[in-house]
Design a protein around this motif. Structure first.
Motif, short mmCIF file in Angstrom:
data_model
loop_
_atom_site.label_atom_id
_atom_site.label_comp_id
_atom_site.label_asym_id
_atom_site.label_seq_id
_atom_site.Cartn_x
_atom_site.Cartn_y
_atom_site.Cartn_z
N GLU A 219 9.25 -13.16 5.98
CA GLU A 219 10.49 -12.44 5.70
C GLU A 219 10.27 -11.33 4.68
O GLU A 219 9.42 -11.45 3.80
N CYS A 220 11.08 -10.33 4.78
CA CYS A 220 11.11 -9.26 3.79
C CYS A 220 11.54 -9.86 2.45
O CYS A 220 12.30 -10.82 2.40
N ARG A 221 11.05 -9.30 1.37
CA ARG A 221 11.36 -9.79 0.04
C ARG A 221 12.77 -9.37 -0.40
O ARG A 221 13.23 -8.28 -0.06
N ALA A 222 13.46 -10.23 -1.16
CA ALA A 222 14.78 -9.90 -1.71
C ALA A 222 14.68 -8.61 -2.52
O ALA A 222 13.67 -8.34 -3.17
N GLY A 223 15.72 -7.79 -2.47
CA GLY A 223 15.72 -6.50 -3.17
C GLY A 223 15.08 -5.39 -2.37
O GLY A 223 14.99 -4.26 -2.82
N HIS A 224 14.66 -5.72 -1.15
CA HIS A 224 13.99 -4.77 -0.26
C HIS A 224 14.52 -4.94 1.16
O HIS A 224 15.11 -5.96 1.48
N ALA A 225 14.29 -3.97 2.00
CA ALA A 225 14.69 -4.04 3.40
C ALA A 225 13.47 -3.76 4.27
O ALA A 225 12.60 -2.96 3.89
N CYS A 226 13.40 -4.43 5.41
CA CYS A 226 12.29 -4.23 6.34
C CYS A 226 12.84 -3.83 7.71
O CYS A 226 13.36 -4.68 8.44
N PRO A 227 12.75 -2.56 8.06
CA PRO A 227 13.15 -2.16 9.41
C PRO A 227 12.14 -2.68 10.44
O PRO A 227 11.08 -3.20 10.07
N VAL A 228 12.45 -2.54 11.70
CA VAL A 228 11.57 -2.97 12.78
C VAL A 228 10.17 -2.38 12.59
O VAL A 228 10.03 -1.21 12.26
N GLY A 229 9.15 -3.23 12.75
CA GLY A 229 7.77 -2.78 12.67
C GLY A 229 7.22 -2.63 11.26
O GLY A 229 6.15 -2.04 11.08
N SER A 230 7.89 -3.19 10.27
CA SER A 230 7.42 -3.05 8.88
C SER A 230 6.08 -3.74 8.69
O SER A 230 5.80 -4.78 9.28
N THR A 231 5.27 -3.16 7.81
CA THR A 231 3.95 -3.71 7.52
C THR A 231 3.85 -4.25 6.10
O THR A 231 2.79 -4.66 5.66
#
Length: 181
Positions: free
Chosen positions: A47-59
């Motif tokens: 999962e993406c870390r709290a305080g951040h956002a991960c759109p589709v395809g995030s690395t």
């Protein structure tokens, strides 16, 4: 003759055998990230870390930092505005409480970045932690901005009346009719 297999690149995953395209099975879904090559499940690296956002395809688990006035929980695909009544003064906030409540005498609409985002105008007040200012109750007036108590500035003076909430002039709604106090 057999060729060599190439791992799916970071940000993508391959959930089946014999994939024939570099697109693999698809990109890591929104809210998740793939920081290594050769991932084989839709869960990617996590999962993406709290305080951040991960759109589709995030690395990366920290693909997009949430700016001031926003927050995100773990696994977020987008940052959310701080709710009305609170403000977010720093980036990467991790809860809907953001940085804290709005200051008394002020209102903080959604997405506010400081505790004094909007001063309450005459005829209104805020005890703090409010998204909008509250009109002074009927029978009371609020002549100055930034009032912090429901008593506002003062009751309507003798010989006058306050028929509506939100009055800002000390004359209130007007003078009482002859023979009335």
């Amino acid at each position: 003759e057999q060729g060599t297999c190439t791992p799916c690149p970071a940000g993508l995953y391959g959930a089946s055998f014999l994939l024939a395209t570099a697109a693999c099975s698809g990109p890591c879904p929104a809210g998740r990230f793939g920081d290594t090559s050769g991932l084989s499940t839709e869960g990617c690296s996590g999962e993406c870390r709290a305080g951040h956002a991960c759109p589709v395809g995030s690395t990366s688990a920290t693909a997009t930092v949430c700016p001031p006035g926003t927050f995100s929980l773990p696994g977020a695909s987008a940052c959310s505005a701080c709710p009305p009544g609170v403000f977010g003064s720093t980036p990467a906030l991790v809860s809907a409480a953001c940085s804290g409540g709005c200051a008394p005498g002020h209102a903080c609409p959604a997405g506010s970045t400081n505790a004094t985002a909007a001063v309450c105008g005459p005829g209104t007040f805020s005890v703090g932690g409010q998204g909008v200012c509250t009109p002074c109750p009927a029978g009371l007036s609020g002549a100055s901005p930034g009032l912090t108590l429901a008593t506002c500035t003062a009751p309507c003076p003798a010989g006058t009346f306050g028929a509506a909430p939100g009055l800002s002039a000390s004359t209130c709604s007007g003078s009482c009719s002859p023979g009335h106090a």
